[in-house]
Motif scaffolding. Structure first.
Motif, mmCIF file in Angstrom:
data_model
loop_
_atom_site.group_PDB
_atom_site.id
_atom_site.type_symbol
_atom_site.label_atom_id
_atom_site.label_comp_id
_atom_site.label_asym_id
_atom_site.label_seq_id
_atom_site.Cartn_x
_atom_site.Cartn_y
_atom_site.Cartn_z
ATOM 1 N N LEU A 12 0.824 -1.206 0.000
ATOM 2 C CA LEU A 12 0.000 0.000 0.000
ATOM 3 C C LEU A 12 0.863 1.262 0.000
ATOM 4 O O LEU A 12 0.597 2.222 -0.733
ATOM 5 N N ILE A 13 1.922 1.252 0.795
ATOM 6 C CA ILE A 13 2.804 2.417 0.907
ATOM 7 C C ILE A 13 3.437 2.767 -0.442
ATOM 8 O O ILE A 13 3.686 3.943 -0.734
ATOM 9 N N ILE A 14 3.663 1.754 -1.272
ATOM 10 C CA ILE A 14 4.276 1.972 -2.586
ATOM 11 C C ILE A 14 3.538 3.059 -3.373
ATOM 12 O O ILE A 14 4.149 3.824 -4.118
ATOM 13 N N GLY A 15 2.220 3.136 -3.187
ATOM 14 C CA GLY A 15 1.442 4.117 -3.933
ATOM 15 C C GLY A 15 1.313 5.472 -3.276
ATOM 16 O O GLY A 15 0.708 6.383 -3.855
ATOM 17 N N VAL A 16 1.866 5.645 -2.072
ATOM 18 C CA VAL A 16 1.662 6.902 -1.346
ATOM 19 C C VAL A 16 2.432 8.057 -1.968
ATOM 20 O O VAL A 16 1.871 9.122 -2.228
ATOM 21 N N LYS A 17 3.732 7.888 -2.231
ATOM 22 C CA LYS A 17 4.541 8.995 -2.736
ATOM 23 C C LYS A 17 4.111 9.459 -4.128
ATOM 24 O O LYS A 17 3.873 10.653 -4.340
ATOM 25 N N PRO A 18 3.978 8.549 -5.121
ATOM 26 C CA PRO A 18 3.545 9.011 -6.448
ATOM 27 C C PRO A 18 2.063 9.348 -6.516
ATOM 28 O O PRO A 18 1.629 10.112 -7.368
ATOM 29 N N GLY A 19 1.278 8.759 -5.629
ATOM 30 C CA GLY A 19 -0.162 8.996 -5.620
ATOM 31 C C GLY A 19 -0.933 7.841 -6.225
ATOM 32 O O GLY A 19 -0.382 7.015 -6.946
ATOM 33 N N GLY A 20 -2.213 7.783 -5.931
ATOM 34 C CA GLY A 20 -3.062 6.733 -6.465
ATOM 35 C C GLY A 20 -4.453 6.805 -5.860
ATOM 36 O O GLY A 20 -4.684 7.527 -4.881
ATOM 37 N N THR B 207 -10.455 1.971 -4.990
ATOM 38 C CA THR B 207 -11.885 1.920 -4.690
ATOM 39 C C THR B 207 -12.435 0.546 -5.012
ATOM 40 O O THR B 207 -11.741 -0.294 -5.603
ATOM 41 N N GLN B 208 -13.686 0.317 -4.626
ATOM 42 C CA GLN B 208 -14.348 -0.972 -4.858
ATOM 43 C C GLN B 208 -15.745 -0.728 -5.391
ATOM 44 O O GLN B 208 -16.452 0.163 -4.934
ATOM 45 N N ASN B 209 -16.122 -1.519 -6.376
ATOM 46 C CA ASN B 209 -17.497 -1.514 -6.860
ATOM 47 C C ASN B 209 -17.812 -2.909 -7.385
ATOM 48 O O ASN B 209 -17.026 -3.477 -8.153
ATOM 49 N N GLY B 210 -18.932 -3.471 -6.955
ATOM 50 C CA GLY B 210 -19.281 -4.819 -7.366
ATOM 51 C C GLY B 210 -18.230 -5.825 -6.926
ATOM 52 O O GLY B 210 -17.755 -5.791 -5.789
ATOM 53 N N LYS B 211 -17.846 -6.705 -7.831
ATOM 54 C CA LYS B 211 -16.883 -7.773 -7.540
ATOM 55 C C LYS B 211 -15.435 -7.311 -7.623
ATOM 56 O O LYS B 211 -14.526 -8.089 -7.387
ATOM 57 N N GLN B 212 -15.221 -6.057 -7.981
ATOM 58 C CA GLN B 212 -13.863 -5.589 -8.237
ATOM 59 C C GLN B 212 -13.348 -4.574 -7.221
ATOM 60 O O GLN B 212 -14.105 -3.758 -6.692
ATOM 61 N N ILE B 213 -12.033 -4.656 -6.980
ATOM 62 C CA ILE B 213 -11.289 -3.575 -6.341
ATOM 63 C C ILE B 213 -10.365 -3.009 -7.411
ATOM 64 O O ILE B 213 -9.693 -3.759 -8.126
ATOM 65 N N PHE B 214 -10.340 -1.674 -7.518
ATOM 66 C CA PHE B 214 -9.541 -1.008 -8.534
ATOM 67 C C PHE B 214 -8.456 -0.169 -7.868
ATOM 68 O O PHE B 214 -8.725 0.540 -6.895
ATOM 69 N N SER B 215 -7.250 -0.250 -8.400
ATOM 70 C CA SER B 215 -6.162 0.610 -7.944
ATOM 71 C C SER B 215 -5.664 1.402 -9.140
ATOM 72 O O SER B 215 -4.994 0.872 -10.026
ATOM 73 N N LEU B 216 -6.031 2.682 -9.172
ATOM 74 C CA LEU B 216 -5.658 3.572 -10.268
ATOM 75 C C LEU B 216 -4.310 4.198 -9.942
ATOM 76 O O LEU B 216 -4.163 4.881 -8.931
ATOM 77 N N VAL B 217 -3.342 3.966 -10.797
ATOM 78 C CA VAL B 217 -1.967 4.433 -10.562
ATOM 79 C C VAL B 217 -1.832 5.895 -10.985
ATOM 80 O O VAL B 217 -2.317 6.300 -12.046
#
Length: 222
Positions: A148-156, A159-169
């Motif tokens: 999770l921390i990997i995405g903190v510095k560059p940003g991201g 979220t979750q909807n339905g059957k999916q979790i999405f991580s937008l880089v």
């Protein structure tokens, strides 16, 4: 008397038939609500962003060489993870780092499993905030929090909807399509939450080195 009995029987049959139809429709609706799949919507977004340069990755969940960011996805009920990247980046190596991709999509067996996993990600975000010494976490928690921390510095945005979790880089550079990162996030959310007026997200902006912040996003913005 005979006519009266026939009429009663017909009425009873009609009521039973109506009840069966209602129950059947309710069951279909229930099953549908439990298995909302937005993976195609995510792929449409990736196609619009990357166009002819789109590259699709399907990960073996048990592969130890996966991008470390994938550790954020709790394994209970996890069926597959797909990611999207630009085939021109990086030029000389295979994509493996967080910023080599534009989007990660984790699909679970049903909505409830995905929601449980997203709740765990939110808890992990709080653990990162609370623990100065991450070494105090057990191995499983540590790997999830580091992912999770990997995405903190560059940003991201996660979220979750339905059957999916999405991580937008996100990155500290320009968005892949121009405009601000907030506009980019909003465009993405419009693809994967068309039937919702509000959606909860974990958001981190470039360079702040703080934490993911829990936010509510609406069609009109924040």
């Amino acid at each position: 008397m005979t006519l009266l009995l026939c009429a009663c029987n017909e009425k009873q049959k009609t009521e039973q038939k109506s009840k069966l139809i209602i129950e059947s429709k309710t069951e279909i609706k229930s099953n549908s609500e439990l298995n909302n799949d937005y993976s195609k919507s995510a792929e449409l977004f990736a196609n619009e962003v990357l166009k002819e340069n789109i590259r699709i990755h399907s990960f073996n969940i048990k592969n130890s060489e996966n991008p470390r960011h994938l550790k954020i996805f709790q394994s209970n009920g996890l069926e597959k993870i797909v990611a999207y990247s630009d085939k021109n980046y990086p030029k000389k190596t295979n994509p493996i780092n967080y910023q080599h991709f534009i989007l990660f999509v984790a699909t679970y067996s049903n909505n409830q499993k995905a929601e449980t996993a997203f709740n765990q990600i939110k808890k992990d975000a709080l653990k990162y905030e609370m623990f100065d010494n991450l070494e105090s976490l057990d191995k499983k928690d540590y790997e999830r929090v580091i992912g999770l921390i990997i995405g903190v510095k560059p940003g991201g945005l996660i979220t979750q909807n339905g059957k999916q979790i999405f991580s937008l880089v996100e990155t500290c550079r320009n968005t892949p399509i121009g405009g601000t990162w907030y506009e980019y996030e909003r465009k993405f959310l419009n693809f994967i939450s068309k039937n919702r007026n509000e959606i909860e997200v974990l958001n981190s902006d470039c360079g702040k080195m703080g934490n993911y912040v829990i936010e509510k996003r609406t069609k009109a913005g924040r």
